[in-house]
Design a protein around this motif. Sequence first.
Motif, mmCIF file in Angstrom:
data_model
loop_
_atom_site.group_PDB
_atom_site.id
_atom_site.type_symbol
_atom_site.label_atom_id
_atom_site.label_comp_id
_atom_site.label_asym_id
_atom_site.label_seq_id
_atom_site.Cartn_x
_atom_site.Cartn_y
_atom_site.Cartn_z
ATOM 1 N N VAL A 12 0.809 -1.221 0.000
ATOM 2 C CA VAL A 12 0.000 0.000 0.000
ATOM 3 C C VAL A 12 0.841 1.269 0.000
ATOM 4 O O VAL A 12 0.304 2.372 0.096
ATOM 5 N N SER A 13 2.148 1.118 -0.110
ATOM 6 C CA SER A 13 3.031 2.286 -0.077
ATOM 7 C C SER A 13 2.698 3.248 -1.221
ATOM 8 O O SER A 13 2.457 2.844 -2.355
ATOM 9 N N ASN A 14 2.662 4.546 -0.887
ATOM 10 C CA ASN A 14 2.413 5.615 -1.865
ATOM 11 C C ASN A 14 1.063 5.468 -2.577
ATOM 12 O O ASN A 14 0.934 5.801 -3.756
ATOM 13 N N SER A 15 0.070 4.976 -1.876
ATOM 14 C CA SER A 15 -1.278 4.885 -2.448
ATOM 15 C C SER A 15 -2.278 5.496 -1.476
ATOM 16 O O SER A 15 -2.049 5.509 -0.267
ATOM 17 N N TYR A 16 -3.375 6.023 -2.018
ATOM 18 C CA TYR A 16 -4.402 6.606 -1.182
ATOM 19 C C TYR A 16 -5.738 6.574 -1.914
ATOM 20 O O TYR A 16 -5.802 6.274 -3.106
ATOM 21 N N GLY A 17 -6.811 6.860 -1.184
ATOM 22 C CA GLY A 17 -8.141 6.860 -1.776
ATOM 23 C C GLY A 17 -8.578 5.459 -2.162
ATOM 24 O O GLY A 17 -8.254 4.461 -1.503
ATOM 25 N N ASP A 18 -9.329 5.355 -3.263
ATOM 26 C CA ASP A 18 -9.852 4.066 -3.707
ATOM 27 C C ASP A 18 -8.733 3.071 -4.009
ATOM 28 O O ASP A 18 -8.878 1.867 -3.770
ATOM 29 N N ASN A 19 -7.631 3.580 -4.532
ATOM 30 C CA ASN A 19 -6.496 2.703 -4.840
ATOM 31 C C ASN A 19 -5.943 2.072 -3.568
ATOM 32 O O ASN A 19 -5.588 0.886 -3.536
ATOM 33 N N TYR A 20 -5.877 2.872 -2.498
ATOM 34 C CA TYR A 20 -5.384 2.353 -1.219
ATOM 35 C C TYR A 20 -6.307 1.257 -0.689
ATOM 36 O O TYR A 20 -5.858 0.189 -0.256
ATOM 37 N N PHE A 21 -7.628 1.507 -0.705
ATOM 38 C CA PHE A 21 -8.577 0.529 -0.191
ATOM 39 C C PHE A 21 -8.480 -0.791 -0.968
ATOM 40 O O PHE A 21 -8.543 -1.873 -0.379
#
Length: 307
Positions: A12-21
Amino acid sequence: MLERIHEIIEAVSNSYGDNYFSKITLSLHKIIAADYTFIAKYDQQKHRNKTLVLVAKGALAENFEYLLEGTPSADVLDGSVCFYPEGVCQVFPQDSALIEMNIQGYIGVPLFNSKKEITGLIVALYEQPLKNEEDIISLFELFSSRIAAELERLEYENSLEEKIAQRNQELSNTIEELKSNQQQLIESEKMSALGNLVAGVSHEVNTPLGIAITTHSIMVDELTFLNERLSNDQLTLKDMNHFRHVTEDALTMQGENLSRAKKLIENFKRTAADQHHLEIDKINIEYYYQQIISTLRSLLKPKKAYI
């Protein structure tokens, strides 16, 4: 366990929002060997859950909504960890989805925001009885705060965008009304004066709008920086305080300048409409002249005399 945690963090490194989930659900699903894993957002008003991401048999699947009544999720959203190593369908015979999926084991962990309010949950479902539920619960609890923080950040970002869009729409509606009144003025004998007046008002409106756009850019930059710190697990209290102070000041400045722009346009619209209002009416002289001066400010600026 440490190797599993490190594997999830890398995923999950350097990911956020829907991409993180999506990434964290896929990673957890793989490590805990679940048949179904999902993160759901809680709708308190409707007493429903809506999945943000669902992994079924190792692949992303279509999201769905479901009522909480008669489901183990209702117990989770009371604020406690809920797990049934086996026989969950017998405990919740009203949960038709669990019965149709032939689920035996259930694990659910609540998600809390910074105000200690429940905003959702993370769930793992098993078609066979569970044997290592303690390890799974530990993993869920370890990452639940990070998942909840990302959910809260996403909701804040969406709320901020909605507020900005609402303000812009209000300005757009006012400008449309202004255009309608402007057309009537163009047809009058004051064509030349109107041209100067519109140019002056546009100049006055551009200043607060420019400031509002600048503050929006500042907030975007601050949010990007915060996301990077969150994704790298480097967020500090100093970073949060800095973000809070900057965004508070930016939102205040943005709101004041958007209100200023809206007021300028409304004053101009009212002044223009008064030019064709021939009925006798009572007015507050002081307030009326303040409106006129505010509207005609750019035309009333003193000019240098040249000899």
